[in-house]
Design a protein around this motif. Structure first.
Motif, PDB file in Angstrom:
ATOM      1  N   UNK A  64       0.857  -1.182   0.000  1.00 23.44           N
ATOM      2  CA  UNK A  64       0.000   0.000   0.000  1.00 23.44           C
ATOM      3  C   UNK A  64       0.893   1.231   0.000  1.00 23.44           C
ATOM      4  N   UNK A  65       0.573   2.175  -0.889  1.00 24.78           N
ATOM      5  CA  UNK A  65       1.296   3.442  -0.916  1.00 24.78           C
ATOM      6  C   UNK A  65       0.264   4.565  -0.938  1.00 24.78           C
ATOM      7  N   UNK A  66       0.366   5.451   0.052  1.00 22.27           N
ATOM      8  CA  UNK A  66      -0.575   6.568   0.177  1.00 22.27           C
ATOM      9  C   UNK A  66      -2.019   6.077   0.205  1.00 22.27           C
ATOM     10  N   UNK A  67      -2.231   4.927   0.860  1.00 20.36           N
ATOM     11  CA  UNK A  67      -3.562   4.361   0.991  1.00 20.36           C
ATOM     12  C   UNK A  67      -4.067   3.593  -0.213  1.00 20.36           C
ATOM     13  N   UNK A  68      -3.251   3.497  -1.246  1.00 20.56           N
ATOM     14  CA  UNK A  68      -3.653   2.773  -2.462  1.00 20.56           C
ATOM     15  C   UNK A  68      -3.024   1.382  -2.439  1.00 20.56           C
ATOM     16  N   UNK A  69      -3.858   0.337  -2.351  1.00 19.65           N
ATOM     17  CA  UNK A  69      -3.313  -1.020  -2.319  1.00 19.65           C
ATOM     18  C   UNK A  69      -2.835  -1.480  -3.699  1.00 19.65           C
ATOM     19  N   UNK A  70      -1.798  -2.304  -3.689  1.00 21.06           N
ATOM     20  CA  UNK A  70      -1.305  -2.923  -4.916  1.00 21.06           C
ATOM     21  C   UNK A  70      -0.548  -4.186  -4.533  1.00 21.06           C
ATOM     22  N   UNK A  71      -0.155  -4.965  -5.523  1.00 23.01           N
ATOM     23  CA  UNK A  71       0.604  -6.193  -5.299  1.00 23.01           C
ATOM     24  C   UNK A  71       1.910  -6.123  -6.047  1.00 23.01           C
ATOM     25  N   UNK A  72       2.942  -6.699  -5.448  1.00 23.18           N
ATOM     26  CA  UNK A  72       4.268  -6.664  -6.040  1.00 23.18           C
ATOM     27  C   UNK A  72       4.882  -8.060  -5.975  1.00 23.18           C
ATOM     28  N   UNK A  73       5.350  -8.549  -7.124  1.00 28.71           N
ATOM     29  CA  UNK A  73       6.059  -9.820  -7.173  1.00 28.71           C
ATOM     30  C   UNK A  73       7.552  -9.551  -7.153  1.00 28.71           C
ATOM     31  N   UNK A  74       8.250 -10.252  -6.289  1.00 29.24           N
ATOM     32  CA  UNK A  74       9.693 -10.115  -6.123  1.00 29.24           C
ATOM     33  C   UNK A  74      10.372 -11.443  -6.434  1.00 29.24           C
TER      34      UNK A  74
END
Length: 147
Positions: A59-69
């Motif tokens: 989450x960045x600035x309240x905006x959720x997202x998904x990240x694959x590493x």
């Protein structure tokens, strides 16, 4: 040219093996994250090794997202680094001081971004990353020393 890495270190009163076990368990990353961006592990192995992939809820600035590493550097109980779709890396290095004490260094390395690294600098990421790394190291220290 400025160094395109942000590093901080801390001494932890715990053996490298205990710290490495925390770092290589993606389900624990939200516990140590000092950026307040990692929400939890959505998918991945119990223990990260070379080439492992893991997907995180973020989450960045309240905006959720998904990240694959993907783990791109690995030396058991000494070093692990991962990257996502971008070229920069998050690296952890562990240097045993003695059997019960370890020097831990976390590095955000954006040098692989080449000429695009200037965008990180202009956006203020090095300073933000430094603050997040400092908080992450304090959280990791507390967690490792309590176990």
């Amino acid at each position: 040219m400025a160094t395109q890495k942000v590093s901080r270190s801390i001494t932890v009163n715990a053996p490298a093996e205990r710290i490495f076990a925390i770092l290589t368990n993606p389900r624990r990353h939200a516990e140590i994250d000092g950026s307040a961006m990692v929400s939890g592990c959505l998918h991945g192995p119990e223990t990260l090794t070379a080439g492992s992939e893991f997907r995180m809820d973020m989450s960045m600035l309240g905006v959720p997202y998904r990240m694959t590493n993907r783990v791109v550097e690995y030396e058991k109980n000494r070093r692990i680094a991962w990257r996502h779709i971008g070229p920069h890396r998050w690296r952890w290095q562990l240097e045993p001081v003695d059997d019960h004490t370890t020097r831990v260094t976390e590095t955000f390395d954006y040098s692989p971004a080449g000429p695009f690294a200037i965008l990180y600098q202009l956006a203020g990421y090095p300073a933000r990353n430094a603050r997040a790394i400092e908080q992450t190291l304090l959280r990791l220290k507390a967690l490792a020393e309590a176990e």
